[in-house]
Write an enzyme that holds these catalytic residues in place. Structure first.
Site, short mmCIF file in Angstrom:
data_model
loop_
_atom_site.label_atom_id
_atom_site.label_comp_id
_atom_site.label_asym_id
_atom_site.label_seq_id
_atom_site.Cartn_x
_atom_site.Cartn_y
_atom_site.Cartn_z
N LEU A 70 49.28 18.63 47.02
CA LEU A 70 48.98 19.28 45.74
C LEU A 70 49.99 18.94 44.66
O LEU A 70 49.71 19.14 43.47
CB LEU A 70 48.97 20.81 45.92
CG LEU A 70 48.05 21.39 46.99
CD1 LEU A 70 48.26 22.90 47.09
CD2 LEU A 70 46.59 21.08 46.67
N TYR A 73 48.50 10.37 32.13
CA TYR A 73 48.24 11.30 33.23
C TYR A 73 47.07 10.81 34.08
O TYR A 73 47.16 10.76 35.32
CB TYR A 73 47.94 12.69 32.67
CG TYR A 73 47.61 13.72 33.73
CD1 TYR A 73 48.55 14.14 34.65
CD2 TYR A 73 46.33 14.28 33.79
CE1 TYR A 73 48.25 15.08 35.62
CE2 TYR A 73 46.02 15.22 34.76
CZ TYR A 73 46.97 15.62 35.67
OH TYR A 73 46.66 16.55 36.63
N LYS A 103 47.03 9.59 38.14
CA LYS A 103 46.18 10.21 39.15
C LYS A 103 45.28 9.17 39.82
O LYS A 103 45.05 9.21 41.04
CB LYS A 103 45.33 11.31 38.51
CG LYS A 103 46.10 12.59 38.22
CD LYS A 103 46.58 13.24 39.51
CE LYS A 103 47.16 14.60 39.30
NZ LYS A 103 47.64 15.23 40.57
N HIS A 150 33.10 75.54 38.63
CA HIS A 150 33.82 76.66 39.23
C HIS A 150 32.87 77.46 40.12
O HIS A 150 31.64 77.34 40.01
CB HIS A 150 34.40 77.56 38.13
CG HIS A 150 35.30 76.84 37.19
ND1 HIS A 150 36.36 76.07 37.61
CD2 HIS A 150 35.31 76.77 35.82
CE1 HIS A 150 36.99 75.56 36.57
NE2 HIS A 150 36.37 75.97 35.47
N PRO A 151 33.38 78.25 41.06
CA PRO A 151 32.52 79.06 41.94
C PRO A 151 31.52 79.90 41.13
O PRO A 151 31.88 80.53 40.12
CB PRO A 151 33.52 79.94 42.70
CG PRO A 151 34.77 79.12 42.73
CD PRO A 151 34.81 78.42 41.41
N GLY A 152 30.25 79.87 41.57
CA GLY A 152 29.21 80.65 40.92
C GLY A 152 28.58 79.99 39.72
O GLY A 152 27.58 80.49 39.18
#
Length: 386
Positions: free
Chosen positions: A58, A112, A116, A297-299
């Protein structure tokens, strides 16, 4: 996989692709990586090759201060590596497979690209002369996590800058990019090595091969910038996430998130509180509805309405719930109970009034999905008693 219990020499192992590759190799059973990094001596290659079962090459120079470094590194190091592989084959009879990560720039006549192309030629000559199994990948632009921003990847630069509120520069919005995702690159490299090792074990002669990484994606600079801006916007305005489950958008989103600064790992979402509890929007989609949660909440009873088309899914995460349904035409009545102790999804059905009551003694927490985003102008929500 044929890589288990193998030793792989990875040049450029501290680079962008190299880091991702090392992590993936470490996930396999008993795979040892022999790293070769910038500054290491070429003279160490014979010693490393004596221990290695294969090579993934690499290492390369992308933006040197002096253009002569292209030839010195991209070509010169490859030639030196091929020379060491020849010597290993001559001394021991071991013809190690070699995988070269080249670039589509090899098709261009610039310093470049020429370096390569010369590296590819050196690898092909090695395979032809010695029978070493060699594969060359010509990679287009590679993107993904851990790529250096403001260097040679526009994806990394855009993700890094936009995640920090920094400007980006686009000189040609219509310029087209050809991209591959780093995870796909790593998979292709690992598969190539595994296949060559398997061929070697079967006493075949795979020789020289050119290959590519799939899938490849094409996108303009303007489209790329707009897509990454959309990722950023979903965390601050509207909560609407892009379609990030497949393809290029999936890979770009993962890349964008990987560039978030630490202080942006979290973000606030809208919360609406009243005497009943709170309602929190979490996430919206363009075509698959939205996610939220609420407490009671409850209820307390929530709901008491019906929809013509909208559907929802409720999942009680904590507490005890009583769901009640009434058909708005026939008055047919349905009642059911769920709790956080036993995960159970409850659907709301168009044409049925519905509500949910907290019948427990603790606060109830409920996850909610609706098949469409809430539209205040057209809410499709009609108040009606159950």
């Amino acid at each position: 996989m044929a890589l288990s219990n193998r030793c792989i020499l990875v040049t450029g192992s501290n680079g962008f692709i190299g880091k991702n590759l090392q992590v993936r190799l470490a996930e396999l059973h008993n795979v040892k990586v022999l790293p070769f990094v910038r500054g290491d001596e070429v003279a160490s290659l014979p010693r490393l090759l004596a221990e290695a079962d294969a090579v993934i090459h690499l290492a390369g120079e992308n933006r040197p201060a002096d253009e002569s470094a292209f030839a010195q590194v991209n070509t010169g190091l490859t030639v030196a590596l091929c020379k060491a592989l020849r010597a290993e084959a001559s001394a021991t009879g071991r013809k190690l497979p070699m995988i070269l990560a080249s670039s589509t720039q090899a098709e261009r006549d610039n310093p470049y690209g020429r370096s390569k192309l010369a590296a590819e030629a050196a690898v092909e000559a090695l395979a032809t002369e010695t029978g070493n199994a060699c594969v060359v990948f010509r990679l287009p632009g590679v993107f993904g996590k851990w790529c250096k921003p403001n260097y040679n990847s526009v994806v990394a630069t855009f993700c890094h800058n936009l995640a920090r509120g920094l400007p980006i520069q686009i000189n040609d919005p219509a310029a087209s990019l050809r991209l591959v995702y780093v995870d796909d690159v790593v998979t292709a490299l690992m598969d190539a090595v595994a296949n060559k090792l398997a061929s070697d074990a079967a006493n075949t002669s795979p020789g020289f091969l050119r290959s590519d990484v799939q899938p490849q994606y094409t996108i303009t600079l303007d489209e790329l910038a707009e897509q990454i801006r959309a990722f950023d916007a979903c965390r601050s305005t509207g909560l609407q996430i892009e379609r990030v489950g497949t393809g290029l958008v999936r890979a770009l989103y993962a890349t964008y998130v990987s560039y978030l600064p630490n202080e942006r790992f979290s973000y606030e979402v809208p919360q609406y509180s009243d005497a009943r509890g709170m309602f929190v929007e979490v996430l919206k989609t363009s075509d698959c509805g939205q996610f939220s949660y609420f407490t009671a909440h409850p209820g307390i009873t929530r709901g008491g309405h019906y929809h013509h088309t909208k559907t929802e899914k409720f999942l009680v995460m904590k507490g005890q719930a009583l769901f009640r349904f009434r058909h708005i035409i026939t008055n047919e009545f349905v009642e059911l109970r769920t709790s956080g102790d036993k995960p159970q999804v409850v659907d709301t059905v168009p044409g049925w009034t519905h509500d949910i009551t907290n019948v427990g003694e603790e606060e109830m927490l409920v996850m909610l999905w609706a098949n469409e985003n809430f539209d205040r102008a057209r809410p499709d929500t009609v108040a009606s008693k159950v």
